[in-house]
Design a protein around this motif. Structure first.
Motif, PDB file in Angstrom:
ATOM      1  N   ALA A  10      59.627-139.166 -18.093  1.00 35.81           N
ATOM      2  CA  ALA A  10      59.254-137.762 -17.883  1.00 35.81           C
ATOM      3  C   ALA A  10      58.154-137.605 -16.842  1.00 35.81           C
ATOM      4  O   ALA A  10      58.129-136.626 -16.096  1.00 35.81           O
ATOM      5  CB  ALA A  10      58.825-137.130 -19.205  1.00 35.81           C
ATOM      6  N   GLY A  11      57.201-138.525 -16.827  1.00 36.60           N
ATOM      7  CA  GLY A  11      56.137-138.477 -15.830  1.00 36.60           C
ATOM      8  C   GLY A  11      55.020-137.489 -16.108  1.00 36.60           C
ATOM      9  O   GLY A  11      54.027-137.460 -15.373  1.00 36.60           O
ATOM     10  N   GLU A  12      55.141-136.667 -17.133  1.00 38.47           N
ATOM     11  CA  GLU A  12      54.104-135.692 -17.487  1.00 38.47           C
ATOM     12  C   GLU A  12      54.228-135.400 -18.967  1.00 38.47           C
ATOM     13  O   GLU A  12      55.341-135.180 -19.477  1.00 38.47           O
ATOM     14  CB  GLU A  12      54.288-134.400 -16.671  1.00 38.47           C
ATOM     15  N   ASP A  13      53.113-135.381 -19.681  1.00 41.04           N
ATOM     16  CA  ASP A  13      53.219-135.159 -21.130  1.00 41.04           C
ATOM     17  C   ASP A  13      53.352-133.678 -21.446  1.00 41.04           C
ATOM     18  O   ASP A  13      53.064-132.801 -20.622  1.00 41.04           O
ATOM     19  CB  ASP A  13      52.064-135.809 -21.885  1.00 41.04           C
ATOM     20  N   ALA A  14      53.801-133.392 -22.672  1.00 41.82           N
ATOM     21  CA  ALA A  14      54.082-132.012 -23.070  1.00 41.82           C
ATOM     22  C   ALA A  14      52.838-131.151 -23.058  1.00 41.82           C
ATOM     23  O   ALA A  14      52.904-129.962 -22.715  1.00 41.82           O
ATOM     24  CB  ALA A  14      54.726-132.008 -24.458  1.00 41.82           C
ATOM     25  N   ALA A  15      51.691-131.716 -23.405  1.00 43.42           N
ATOM     26  CA  ALA A  15      50.458-130.914 -23.430  1.00 43.42           C
ATOM     27  C   ALA A  15      50.136-130.380 -22.039  1.00 43.42           C
ATOM     28  O   ALA A  15      49.750-129.209 -21.884  1.00 43.42           O
ATOM     29  CB  ALA A  15      49.300-131.770 -23.959  1.00 43.42           C
ATOM     30  N   ASP A  16      50.303-131.200 -21.025  1.00 45.34           N
ATOM     31  CA  ASP A  16      50.038-130.750 -19.656  1.00 45.34           C
ATOM     32  C   ASP A  16      51.064-129.713 -19.204  1.00 45.34           C
ATOM     33  O   ASP A  16      50.733-128.746 -18.505  1.00 45.34           O
ATOM     34  CB  ASP A  16      50.026-131.932 -18.700  1.00 45.34           C
ATOM     35  N   LYS A  17      52.310-129.908 -19.596  1.00 48.54           N
ATOM     36  CA  LYS A  17      53.322-128.926 -19.251  1.00 48.54           C
ATOM     37  C   LYS A  17      53.032-127.585 -19.918  1.00 48.54           C
ATOM     38  O   LYS A  17      53.159-126.514 -19.288  1.00 48.54           O
ATOM     39  CB  LYS A  17      54.714-129.439 -19.655  1.00 48.54           C
ATOM     40  N   LEU A  18      52.651-127.610 -21.184  1.00 50.95           N
ATOM     41  CA  LEU A  18      52.338-126.369 -21.886  1.00 50.95           C
ATOM     42  C   LEU A  18      51.132-125.671 -21.276  1.00 50.95           C
ATOM     43  O   LEU A  18      51.083-124.429 -21.227  1.00 50.95           O
ATOM     44  CB  LEU A  18      52.101-126.652 -23.371  1.00 50.95           C
ATOM     45  N   ALA A  19      50.183-126.429 -20.791  1.00 53.35           N
ATOM     46  CA  ALA A  19      49.030-125.816 -20.121  1.00 53.35           C
ATOM     47  C   ALA A  19      49.487-125.076 -18.869  1.00 53.35           C
ATOM     48  O   ALA A  19      49.004-123.968 -18.571  1.00 53.35           O
ATOM     49  CB  ALA A  19      47.997-126.887 -19.768  1.00 53.35           C
ATOM     50  N   ARG A  20      50.419-125.656 -18.129  1.00 55.10           N
ATOM     51  CA  ARG A  20      50.959-124.982 -16.934  1.00 55.10           C
ATOM     52  C   ARG A  20      51.720-123.720 -17.321  1.00 55.10           C
ATOM     53  O   ARG A  20      51.653-122.688 -16.642  1.00 55.10           O
ATOM     54  CB  ARG A  20      51.868-125.932 -16.159  1.00 55.10           C
ATOM     55  N   ILE A  21      52.470-123.803 -18.413  1.00 51.53           N
ATOM     56  CA  ILE A  21      53.240-122.643 -18.872  1.00 51.53           C
ATOM     57  C   ILE A  21      52.297-121.509 -19.287  1.00 51.53           C
ATOM     58  O   ILE A  21      52.512-120.340 -18.940  1.00 51.53           O
ATOM     59  CB  ILE A  21      54.165-123.047 -20.038  1.00 51.53           C
ATOM     60  N   ARG A  22      51.242-121.854 -19.997  1.00 47.29           N
ATOM     61  CA  ARG A  22      50.293-120.816 -20.431  1.00 47.29           C
ATOM     62  C   ARG A  22      49.566-120.194 -19.240  1.00 47.29           C
ATOM     63  O   ARG A  22      49.274-118.989 -19.240  1.00 47.29           O
ATOM     64  CB  ARG A  22      49.307-121.416 -21.440  1.00 47.29           C
ATOM     65  N   ALA A  23      49.297-120.981 -18.228  1.00 47.71           N
ATOM     66  CA  ALA A  23      48.682-120.422 -17.016  1.00 47.71           C
ATOM     67  C   ALA A  23      49.635-119.419 -16.364  1.00 47.71           C
ATOM     68  O   ALA A  23      49.197-118.369 -15.851  1.00 47.71           O
ATOM     69  CB  ALA A  23      48.325-121.540 -16.040  1.00 47.71           C
ATOM     70  N   ALA A  24      50.923-119.721 -16.377  1.00 54.53           N
ATOM     71  CA  ALA A  24      51.904-118.781 -15.820  1.00 54.53           C
ATOM     72  C   ALA A  24      51.970-117.505 -16.648  1.00 54.53           C
ATOM     73  O   ALA A  24      52.121-116.402 -16.096  1.00 54.53           O
ATOM     74  CB  ALA A  24      53.277-119.447 -15.755  1.00 54.53           C
ATOM     75  N   LEU A  25      51.853-117.619 -17.970  1.00 54.52           N
ATOM     76  CA  LEU A  25      51.820-116.428 -18.826  1.00 54.52           C
ATOM     77  C   LEU A  25      50.590-115.578 -18.534  1.00 54.52           C
ATOM     78  O   LEU A  25      50.664-114.335 -18.531  1.00 54.52           O
ATOM     79  CB  LEU A  25      51.854-116.835 -20.299  1.00 54.52           C
ATOM     80  N   GLU A  26      49.468-116.233 -18.293  1.00 51.37           N
ATOM     81  CA  GLU A  26      48.241-115.512 -17.951  1.00 51.37           C
ATOM     82  C   GLU A  26      48.438-114.710 -16.665  1.00 51.37           C
ATOM     83  O   GLU A  26      48.076-113.529 -16.582  1.00 51.37           O
ATOM     84  CB  GLU A  26      47.095-116.515 -17.774  1.00 51.37           C
ATOM     85  N   THR A  27      49.037-115.341 -15.685  1.00 53.85           N
ATOM     86  CA  THR A  27      49.298-114.657 -14.411  1.00 53.85           C
ATOM     87  C   THR A  27      50.243-113.478 -14.603  1.00 53.85           C
ATOM     88  O   THR A  27      50.065-112.416 -13.991  1.00 53.85           O
ATOM     89  CB  THR A  27      49.898-115.646 -13.397  1.00 53.85           C
ATOM     90  N   ALA A  28      51.249-113.642 -15.445  1.00 54.43           N
ATOM     91  CA  ALA A  28      52.230-112.587 -15.688  1.00 54.43           C
ATOM     92  C   ALA A  28      51.739-111.541 -16.681  1.00 54.43           C
ATOM     93  O   ALA A  28      52.450-110.561 -16.933  1.00 54.43           O
ATOM     94  CB  ALA A  28      53.526-113.208 -16.193  1.00 54.43           C
ATOM     95  N   LYS A  29      50.542-111.766 -17.253  1.00 53.93           N
ATOM     96  CA  LYS A  29      49.979-110.850 -18.251  1.00 53.93           C
ATOM     97  C   LYS A  29      50.918-110.675 -19.451  1.00 53.93           C
ATOM     98  O   LYS A  29      51.145-109.573 -19.951  1.00 53.93           O
ATOM     99  CB  LYS A  29      49.654-109.493 -17.623  1.00 53.93           C
ATOM    100  N   CYS A  30      51.466-111.795 -19.906  1.00 52.50           N
ATOM    101  CA  CYS A  30      52.324-111.819 -21.087  1.00 52.50           C
ATOM    102  C   CYS A  30      51.607-112.550 -22.213  1.00 52.50           C
ATOM    103  O   CYS A  30      50.833-113.485 -21.970  1.00 52.50           O
ATOM    104  CB  CYS A  30      53.652-112.519 -20.776  1.00 52.50           C
ATOM    105  N   ASP A  31      51.897-112.137 -23.439  1.00 62.30           N
ATOM    106  CA  ASP A  31      51.265-112.756 -24.602  1.00 62.30           C
ATOM    107  C   ASP A  31      52.015-113.992 -25.098  1.00 62.30           C
ATOM    108  O   ASP A  31      51.429-114.836 -25.779  1.00 62.30           O
ATOM    109  CB  ASP A  31      51.178-111.734 -25.747  1.00 62.30           C
ATOM    110  N   ALA A  32      53.288-114.075 -24.775  1.00 57.95           N
ATOM    111  CA  ALA A  32      54.088-115.208 -25.262  1.00 57.95           C
ATOM    112  C   ALA A  32      55.339-115.334 -24.406  1.00 57.95           C
ATOM    113  O   ALA A  32      55.758-114.390 -23.729  1.00 57.95           O
ATOM    114  CB  ALA A  32      54.468-115.007 -26.728  1.00 57.95           C
TER     115      ALA A  32
END
Length: 610
Positions: free
Chosen positions: A180-202
């Motif tokens: 995989a080359g990247e662990d799930a915790a780091d991927k989830l951090a990237r996903i949450r940053a994208a949610l922050e940018t999109a102003k979405c709660d989930a």
């Protein structure tokens, strides 16, 4: 070659003998439900390309086995709308006395509904099998006909499908960091940053490919793609929750997920959606079922329809995934070369069938090591069958590979370190002048893509023209895209990137695509040449803009007997010779003496262009 192992493909013939009976049963169920028609897409609740057996409603109802299509069953008529890949296949599989086959070039499903739905009629649909935008299109079509659209609480096809298979229950396994080359915790951090940018709660992850990537999971719930079906809810703050169809999670998976997510059965998912009261929830416009939007809004939330940010993240492979896919292609290239040498020896006598070729290639891949599955059902078409773009051989359609014909084989494999997809067209005996002309034009387009250097921001639609120009010059073309995205031990067809007339997404370094122009003469032969390519940064001496180019990943020789040197430029000849030299150097050390000798002949320099 024979093997006692379980094969990844079957060759059963689709039966439309029960087509009238099944359509009649569905119409009776529709009357009971109080509707005058029903839409049956080839889809599951995730809009997957490969669906589990219990979701193959379109195939069961009509006999059509293609990967895309929509049936509309009204009280007195029915239609199956298919795209250009299936205009030959669909009429051969469907009882056209009961179901009219409508090519997409002639009419969309919505246009057919506008013309054929009666005024005041009610058209039913399953809200779990259509996206919100898909439902909006159906609603506009029904209203234009003077009718209306109604969601049904249960799918009426399921009510009349005797012996419907049970939902899948494959084991869910961890996809190790070494691949995989990247662990799930780091991927989830990237996903949450994208949610922050999109102003979405989930974010609701409705695409199982994205779920697999985000949590480093793989499964076996569908054929050919290592997916675990289910959903996930990723809040901008707090723990993620996975809702999986299967409860067969390995201990390794449970340990890997424990720090980042909770798991629950699929049955609890809808209650969890209802609990998102007042939240702004991103739903993937491409895969999220209309039912999800309805449930979020019923709970007082806001359904924010847009792209799942994971799709773009997943498309760009990291350094570990790139190393893995190169290793997978090296292994796959050796297996394919063994097959090409074998078929060159065997096919000339005319005793080889299309199914023989499929089974032999699968055996060569299995012997090469680490094979998990084929990445799609192998397209093995001789003569006229090769002209059917997505031909799938069955016991009934199987034919001999005869001298004087072309044989097209499009295949791929799933390895833990990468996914492959490759097509080669083989001349059986002496080809005609026309065959060589068409093959060489396809090759010229293929080489043009491989050699392309282009500015960052260039879309797949802009690249697509390069593959078609040599064919256009002769008044020819092909009716499919030139390239699709490919995953890393995931789907062999992955977005958002593609090389096609409709490819509006800019290509990015780290994405993988196919390069597969073709030509098809109905009733005679088909030609396609396909390699996978990696988009990479490309330095241009003296250049003023950041540029990109392609690294060819696939390793297998082209068909020398079909190449007309007088149609190739010196630059094109040099590219093919350099590619063949690279193939020979990369593969020769792992081949037996006989195959290595064949490869040496197959990759000899072409000679000077005319």
């Amino acid at each position: 070659m024979t093997s006692p192992r379980t094969r990844f493909q079957t060759f059963d013939d689709p039966s439309h003998a029960k087509g009238p009976e099944r359509i009649a049963a569905l119409r009776a169920a529709l009357r009971e439900a109080g509707v005058d028609g029903f839409v049956v897409p080839r889809a599951d609740e995730h809009q997957s390309e490969y669906v589990p057996a219990n979701a193959e409603r379109l195939s069961w109802l009509t006999g059509f086995t293609g990967s895309a299509g929509t049936a509309i069953v009204l009280s007195d008529e029915a239609a199956l709308v298919v795209d250009g890949r299936y205009t030959l296949q669909a009429p051969a599989q469907v009882d056209t006395g009961v179901i009219a086959v409508v090519p997409l070039g002639q009419s969309t499903a919505e246009a057919w509904i506008k013309r054929n739905l009666k005024a005041d009629a009610i058209l039913g649909y399953d809200p779990w099998l259509h996206t919100a935008e898909g439902v909006a299109r159906l609603e506009r079509a029904a209203q234009a006909a003077g009718g209306s659209l109604r969601p049904l609480p249960a799918n009426p096809v399921d009510a009349v499908w005797a012996g419907r298979p049970k939902p899948p229950a494959g084991e869910v396994v961890a996809h190790p960091i070494t691949f995989a080359g990247e662990d799930a915790a780091d991927k989830l951090a990237r996903i949450r940053a994208a949610l922050e940018t999109a102003k979405c709660d989930a974010l609701v992850i409705s695409d199982p490919h994205n779920l697999a990537w985000a949590f480093n999971l793989r499964g076996s719930d569908v054929s050919h793609t290592p997916l675990a079906l289910g959903y996930a809810i990723v809040p901008r703050e707090g723990r993620a929750r996975l809702f999986l169809v299967s409860s067969r999670l390995t201990d390794e998976v449970r340990r890997a997920l424990e720090p980042v997510a909770d798991t629950a059965p699929r049955a609890e998912f809808e209650d969890a959606i209802a609990a998102l009261r007042g939240a702004r929830v991103r739903l993937d416009a491409a895969t999220a079922a209309s039912a999800l939007r309805s449930r979020i809004e019923a709970a007082g939330g806001t359904a924010d329809l847009g792209p799942d940010p994971i799709t773009a993240m997943k498309a760009v492979k990291n350094a570990v995934e790139i190393v893995g896919t190169r290793a997978a292609h090296l292994r796959d290239g050796a297996s394919l070369t063994r097959f090409l040498a074998w078929i060159d020896r065997r096919a000339a006598g005319g005793g080889l069938s299309e199914i023989d070729a499929v089974e032999a290639l699968e055996d060569f891949r299995a012997a090469g090591g680490d094979l998990r599955d084929v990445s799609f059902p192998t397209i093995s078409g001789s003569g006229a069958n090769g002209a059917i773009v997505h031909y799938r051989v069955t016991r009934g359609s199987d034919r001999r590979v005869a001298p004087g014909e072309l044989f097209l084989i499009d295949s791929g494999a799933q390895y833990p370190d990468g996914t492959t997809d490759v097509t080669r067209t083989i001349a059986i005996g002496a080809p005609s002048a026309e065959m060589a002309d068409r093959y060489t034009r396809v090759l010229k387009g293929h080489v043009a893509i491989a050699r392309a250097v282009f500015p960052k921001g260039t879309t797949g639609a802009q690249i697509d023209t390069l593959a078609r120009l040599p064919l256009w010059e002769a008044g020819l073309d092909f009716d499919h895209g030139t390239g699709h995205g490919v995953g890393a031990f995931l789907s062999v067809h992955e977005g958002p990137q593609r090389i096609a007339k409709t490819g509006t997404v800019a290509l990015e370094a780290g994405t993988i695509l196919s390069n597969e122009p073709g030509y098809y003469r109905t009733g005679a032969y088909g030609i396609r040449i396909e390699n996978l390519v990696l988009v990479e940064d490309r330095a241009v001496e003296g250049g003023e803009r950041p540029m990109l180019g392609f690294e060819t990943l696939t390793l297998a020789p082209y068909e020398r007997r079909l190449i007309r040197l007088d149609l190739l430029s010196a630059t094109e000849v040099a590219w093919v010779d350099a590619y063949h030299a690279r193939v020979r150097e990369a593969l020769a050390g792992g081949l037996d003496t006989e195959t290595r000798a064949w490869l040496d002949r197959a990759t000899e320099p072409l000679g000077p262009a005319a």
